[in-house]
Scaffold this motif. Structure first.
Motif, PDB file in Angstrom:
ATOM      1  N   THR A 597     -10.498  -1.907   9.925  1.00 32.00           N
ATOM      2  CA  THR A 597      -9.762  -2.932   9.178  1.00 32.00           C
ATOM      3  C   THR A 597     -10.501  -3.292   7.900  1.00 32.00           C
ATOM      4  N   PHE A 598      -9.747  -3.771   6.951  1.00 31.31           N
ATOM      5  CA  PHE A 598     -10.347  -4.377   5.760  1.00 31.31           C
ATOM      6  C   PHE A 598      -9.372  -5.391   5.167  1.00 31.31           C
ATOM      7  N   LYS A 599      -9.906  -6.257   4.317  1.00 32.04           N
ATOM      8  CA  LYS A 599      -9.103  -7.290   3.661  1.00 32.04           C
ATOM      9  C   LYS A 599      -9.062  -7.016   2.163  1.00 32.04           C
ATOM     10  N   VAL A 600      -7.958  -7.385   1.550  1.00 33.23           N
ATOM     11  CA  VAL A 600      -7.836  -7.333   0.096  1.00 33.23           C
ATOM     12  C   VAL A 600      -7.381  -8.707  -0.391  1.00 33.23           C
ATOM     13  N   SER A 601      -8.108  -9.233  -1.370  1.00 28.85           N
ATOM     14  CA  SER A 601      -7.784 -10.544  -1.936  1.00 28.85           C
ATOM     15  C   SER A 601      -7.646 -10.421  -3.443  1.00 28.85           C
ATOM     16  N   ILE A 602      -6.885 -11.314  -4.023  1.00 31.14           N
ATOM     17  CA  ILE A 602      -6.742 -11.425  -5.472  1.00 31.14           C
ATOM     18  C   ILE A 602      -7.136 -12.841  -5.874  1.00 31.14           C
ATOM     19  N   ASP A 603      -8.162 -12.968  -6.696  1.00 25.06           N
ATOM     20  CA  ASP A 603      -8.576 -14.271  -7.223  1.00 25.06           C
ATOM     21  C   ASP A 603      -8.726 -15.311  -6.109  1.00 25.06           C
ATOM     22  N   ASN A 604      -9.484 -14.943  -5.086  1.00 24.58           N
ATOM     23  CA  ASN A 604      -9.811 -15.844  -3.979  1.00 24.58           C
ATOM     24  C   ASN A 604      -8.599 -16.241  -3.139  1.00 24.58           C
ATOM     25  N   GLN A 605      -7.548 -15.427  -3.175  1.00 26.51           N
ATOM     26  CA  GLN A 605      -6.384 -15.639  -2.319  1.00 26.51           C
ATOM     27  C   GLN A 605      -6.139 -14.344  -1.539  1.00 26.51           C
ATOM     28  N   LEU A 606      -6.061 -14.458  -0.216  1.00 29.55           N
ATOM     29  CA  LEU A 606      -5.875 -13.284   0.633  1.00 29.55           C
ATOM     30  C   LEU A 606      -4.518 -12.642   0.361  1.00 29.55           C
ATOM     31  N   LEU A 607      -4.541 -11.353   0.064  1.00 31.15           N
ATOM     32  CA  LEU A 607      -3.302 -10.601  -0.117  1.00 31.15           C
ATOM     33  C   LEU A 607      -2.862  -9.966   1.193  1.00 31.15           C
ATOM     34  N   ASP A 608      -3.838  -9.360   1.910  1.00 32.72           N
ATOM     35  CA  ASP A 608      -3.486  -8.741   3.184  1.00 32.72           C
ATOM     36  C   ASP A 608      -4.741  -8.414   3.984  1.00 32.72           C
ATOM     37  N   SER A 609      -4.627  -8.491   5.312  1.00 30.50           N
ATOM     38  CA  SER A 609      -5.618  -7.937   6.236  1.00 30.50           C
ATOM     39  C   SER A 609      -4.999  -6.681   6.834  1.00 30.50           C
ATOM     40  N   LEU A 610      -5.564  -5.554   6.499  1.00 32.31           N
ATOM     41  CA  LEU A 610      -4.939  -4.281   6.830  1.00 32.31           C
ATOM     42  C   LEU A 610      -5.654  -3.595   7.986  1.00 32.31           C
ATOM     43  N   VAL A 611      -4.885  -3.188   8.992  1.00 34.06           N
ATOM     44  CA  VAL A 611      -5.385  -2.272  10.019  1.00 34.06           C
ATOM     45  C   VAL A 611      -5.118  -0.856   9.510  1.00 34.06           C
ATOM     46  N   VAL A 612      -6.196  -0.100   9.280  1.00 37.13           N
ATOM     47  CA  VAL A 612      -6.056   1.212   8.656  1.00 37.13           C
ATOM     48  C   VAL A 612      -5.329   2.167   9.609  1.00 37.13           C
ATOM     49  N   PRO A 613      -4.223   2.759   9.171  1.00 38.94           N
ATOM     50  CA  PRO A 613      -3.504   3.700  10.045  1.00 38.94           C
ATOM     51  C   PRO A 613      -4.391   4.904  10.404  1.00 38.94           C
ATOM     52  N   ASN A 614      -4.391   5.268  11.688  1.00 39.37           N
ATOM     53  CA  ASN A 614      -5.150   6.438  12.154  1.00 39.37           C
ATOM     54  C   ASN A 614      -4.230   7.656  12.096  1.00 39.37           C
ATOM     55  N   ASN A 615      -4.413   8.472  11.079  1.00 36.07           N
ATOM     56  CA  ASN A 615      -3.570   9.666  10.928  1.00 36.07           C
ATOM     57  C   ASN A 615      -4.368  10.950  11.073  1.00 36.07           C
ATOM     58  N   GLY A 616      -5.543  10.842  11.718  1.00 37.83           N
ATOM     59  CA  GLY A 616      -6.362  12.026  11.957  1.00 37.83           C
ATOM     60  C   GLY A 616      -6.849  12.697  10.697  1.00 37.83           C
ATOM     61  N   ASN A 617      -6.987  11.916   9.655  1.00 37.11           N
ATOM     62  CA  ASN A 617      -7.444  12.444   8.358  1.00 37.11           C
ATOM     63  C   ASN A 617      -6.558  13.570   7.839  1.00 37.11           C
ATOM     64  N   SER A 618      -5.256  13.543   8.230  1.00 44.27           N
ATOM     65  CA  SER A 618      -4.349  14.631   7.840  1.00 44.27           C
ATOM     66  C   SER A 618      -3.873  14.510   6.400  1.00 44.27           C
ATOM     67  N   GLY A 619      -4.135  13.410   5.795  1.00 43.37           N
ATOM     68  CA  GLY A 619      -3.708  13.194   4.410  1.00 43.37           C
ATOM     69  C   GLY A 619      -3.615  11.706   4.128  1.00 43.37           C
ATOM     70  N   TYR A 620      -3.521  11.366   2.871  1.00 48.15           N
ATOM     71  CA  TYR A 620      -3.467   9.956   2.510  1.00 48.15           C
ATOM     72  C   TYR A 620      -2.082   9.372   2.760  1.00 48.15           C
ATOM     73  N   VAL A 621      -2.069   8.128   3.257  1.00 51.09           N
ATOM     74  CA  VAL A 621      -0.820   7.402   3.469  1.00 51.09           C
ATOM     75  C   VAL A 621      -0.858   6.125   2.633  1.00 51.09           C
ATOM     76  N   ASN A 622       0.320   5.695   2.230  1.00 50.25           N
ATOM     77  CA  ASN A 622       0.446   4.481   1.439  1.00 50.25           C
ATOM     78  C   ASN A 622       0.701   3.285   2.339  1.00 50.25           C
ATOM     79  N   ASP A 623       0.031   2.181   2.054  1.00 51.43           N
ATOM     80  CA  ASP A 623       0.266   0.957   2.797  1.00 51.43           C
ATOM     81  C   ASP A 623       0.409  -0.188   1.795  1.00 51.43           C
TER      82      ASP A 623
END
Length: 747
Positions: A597-623
């Protein structure tokens, strides 16, 4: 899985809140200030018309006062015995063929020590006043100055025989202006003056207001006067005289009463249209200053006593010492807020948190402590302040450098501040990002070329006298303002005249108020046409995740980026003019481990807490991370890893403009034309009272901040009620009841 903080409706609210910020007007000119130099008898600035104000401490060594022997004095510091005094040194060009006027209360035999004569000495018994002329010959050689001995002074054991000495510059009456017109003409070009040298803040022992230097003190010199500096009143008088903002440095040991008294003095006597910047001491992180050890001792005491700096039981003196700097700066800010009032924060008074530009980690500990313990730093500080010097140390490995080599070394260092991967460059990027993340200004307490050192002195002096130094300094100033904005105040170190032929650097703009090339660079910068800041990634954009602020090496060497386990990574964003609006954020990831997991914030405001999709490193996915309204100017995206083990890859942040900012009248304003909700007082600092026309049923109440986040929800059973907003940050909020929304402001 996903948590979108900004729904369509809330995004709409946030856009309404920010409509006034769709277009940001540029300042009329760049904000360029300067530091003043020390006040000494050998000072080339000579700011006071009464040159006795910069005399050394009066000495019981009558015939050789430069060898100090402490005399007995009265309560005001005037000797109760015969004495000698060094008034001024190295007055060659200024003194030739001139007459300085001497005046003092009392009667004494006055003898000269120097290449001048004492003439027309008269004692007035009615006023108990002695006057005389100090006459210099037409040709002055060597290092002529003014030293005097006073004997037969008719003192008593408790009453000074001679006091209130004045020595006025040629042509200036005893009741004339405080400051030299030459000095005023030189520094009037600056918007702000920093008084750290005038007040002798470095290594200061000042703690009590009662011990400060007064207007009536015998000398205002910063040389051997007990580390009290000059009277604050003179600093304020100079600011008022030239209508310039003040930058003051609070002595490291100053107690709360000292801070309160100083804040009160500034509030009551500084012109109300002027601003005062407040900095806690100076470079407390620097082990070469006494402040460092004193702060470390205090931090150890406070941390072991369970003080705020150990709120999380970190039990680490290395952390405590940096947290204490920020904590005391915050306390000083609170005292000024009490004196000036909350509404003046950021306007009349501007508290600062001064940072170490060369080591980001040192200062981030302090600012993150403030955020985690007290709340958003912008509630306590106006800005972060650093010192982006560019030095010539690269040529000081030997003693045969030329002026051209000095200039090239300065050029290289200057360029590395704004690009490349030097330590200073990394920190400039990081401070630019963290300032915008917390809604703070990034400004400079000191800046300029640094030639300090005992080697290659002649070459360094020649470099300062070369036309190339104008180009280097001018380019440095242009890059600063174009990167971080024209309102990013920069103080040049130092404003006035000084000696460029010593190992102690060529800091001053001039040597004798001449139109130097460095001064020409300053004047050129003052005529810059302010432009929107160009720093950061211009949006909309696809941002390579490897290009975070403070990256340690060339980012292009790897394709897959595995984020390091830093506290966080930051990316400086730039919304250009006309592009304010709602932006959509997407991140590209790939992973073969579950639960990252990781978090992304903009100017001290939480944008999202993301659970990284497990795709077996088969390629990049957009979230999709979410959307946020961004005004014109600089902003910061912050990535924070929340799982320490395992790894995943990030490739790009995809940032697109979802909807452009609109200043048209919206539905919210139309609803508010005939309100059924009343909020008072508005603005408010602590509580708002709400009155509605709804009766006989429960009322669902919500408060949103300007980012569209719900920060308060409750059900009320009565139509009139009160809400505590004392812990909210200053700013605009929305109260929603049923389908009606009303705005209110928290001061």
């Amino acid at each position: 899985m996903k948590k979108l903080l900004l729904s369509i409706v809330i995004t709409f609210f946030a856009q309404v809140a920010s409509n006034a910020q769709c277009s940001q007007p540029l300042p009329q000119k760049v904000d360029l200030g300067a530091d003043l130099d020390n006040l000494t008898d050998f000072d080339r600035d000579r700011p006071f018309n009464d040159i006795f104000k910069l005399s050394r401490k009066m000495s019981a060594n009558v015939s050789s006062p430069s060898t100090f022997v402490a005399p007995t004095t009265d309560a005001n510091g005037w000797p109760t015995q015969d004495f000698g005094v060094v008034v001024a040194t190295t007055l060659d060009s200024a003194a030739a063929g001139t007459i300085y006027k001497l005046k003092f209360n009392g009667q004494a035999t006055v003898s000269k020590i120097g290449s001048f004569n004492i003439q027309n000495k008269i004692y007035d018994s009615i006023t108990n006043t002695t006057t005389a002329d100090l006459v210099f010959p037409t040709v002055v050689t060597n290092s002529s100055g003014i030293s005097l001995s006073f004997t037969n002074t008719h003192f008593s054991p408790t009453v000074a025989g001679v006091k209130n000495i004045q020595i006025m510059k040629p042509g200036i009456a005893f009741n004339g202006p405080t400051f030299s017109q030459t000095f005023l003409n030189h520094i009037q070009r600056f918007s702000t003056i920093r008084y750290i040298k005038w007040h002798d803040t470095e290594n200061s022992n000042d703690s009590l207001w009662a011990n400060r230097t007064l207007l009536s003190s015998p000398s205002q010199s910063t040389l051997g006067t007990g580390n009290h500096g000059c009277a604050w009143e003179y600093c304020i008088e100079l600011a008022n005289t030239l209508n310039q903002n003040m930058w003051i440095n609070i002595p490291v040991k100053a107690d709360d009463d000292y801070v309160n008294q100083l804040a009160t003095l500034v509030k009551n006597t500084l012109n109300p249209n002027l601003k005062v910047y407040i900095e806690y001491s100076n470079e407390i992180w620097n082990p070469t200053y006494d402040e460092y050890q004193w702060n470390l001792t205090q931090a150890t005491i406070e941390g072991n006593a369970g003080g705020a700096i150990n709120f999380d039981a970190i039990n680490n003196v290395g952390q405590w010492q940096y947290r204490r700097i920020a904590n005391r700066a915050k306390q000083i800010s609170d005292i000024f807020k009490t004196v000036f009032g909350t509404a003046s924060f950021g306007e009349r008074y501007r508290p600062l948190y001064a940072v170490q530009l060369g080591y980001f980690d040192v200062s981030q500990r302090g600012i993150e402590f403030i955020n985690n313990y007290y709340g958003p730093p912008k509630d306590f500080f106006y800005g972060l302040a650093g010192a982006p010097y560019f030095n010539s140390s690269a040529i000081d490995t030997g003693t045969v450098a030329t002026a051209t080599e000095v200039l090239q070394a300065l050029q290289n260092k200057k360029d590395s501040l704004f690009m490349g991967y030097s330590n200073a460059a990394k920190c400039m990027a990081q401070y630019g990002a963290i300032s915008n993340y917390y809604g703070l200004k990034f400004i400079c307490y000191e800046a300029g070329p640094d030639t300090y050192g005992s080697k290659n002195i002649a070459a360094k002096k020649l470099a300062m006298e070369s036309p190339m130094i104008k180009t280097i300094c001018q380019d440095f100033l242009f890059k600063w303002y174009s990167t971080y904005g024209a309102d990013g105040l920069l103080n040049w170190f130092t404003a006035g005249a000084g000696n460029w032929g010593t190992q102690y650097g060529t800091w001053s703009l001039t040597q004798n108020y001449e139109n130097s090339y460095k001064l020409q660079a300053i004047d050129a910068a003052l005529n810059f046409s302010p432009i929107a800041p160009s720093g950061g990634f211009v949006l909309p954009n696809s941002i390579d995740a490897r290009q975070y602020a403070g990256m340690s090496s060339n980012w292009s060497t790897a394709v897959d980026f595995t984020p390091p386990y830093n506290a966080y990574l930051q990316y400086l964003l730039n919304v250009p003019p006309g592009q304010a609006g709602t932006y959509k954020f997407i991140v590209e990831t790939k992973c073969n481990v579950a639960g990252k997991t990781f978090k992304v914030s903009i100017d001290n405001q939480l944008l999202d807490s993301l659970v990284v999709p497990n795709n077996g490193n088969s390629g990049y996915v957009n979230d999709t991370l979410g959307t946020a309204f961004l005004t014109e100017g600089l902003h910061t995206l912050r990535y924070t890893k929340t799982a320490a083990t395992g790894s995943f890859h990030i490739r790009n942040y995809l940032i697109s403009l979802d909807s452009i900012c609109s200043t048209s009248i919206t539905g919210i304003e139309k609803v508010n034309e005939r309100p059924s909700i009343k909020i008072f007082p508005n603005p408010s600092e602590s509580f708002v009272s709400v009155s509605t026309i709804i009766a006989n049923r429960p009322i669902n109440v919500y408060i949103y901040n300007s980012f569209g986040e719900i920060i308060y929800s409750n059900t009320e059973d009565v139509p009139d009620f009160t809400i505590d907003i004392s812990r909210y940050s200053s700013g605009l909020y929305f109260l929603k009841i049923e389908n009606e929304i009303q705005k209110f402001v928290k001061h």
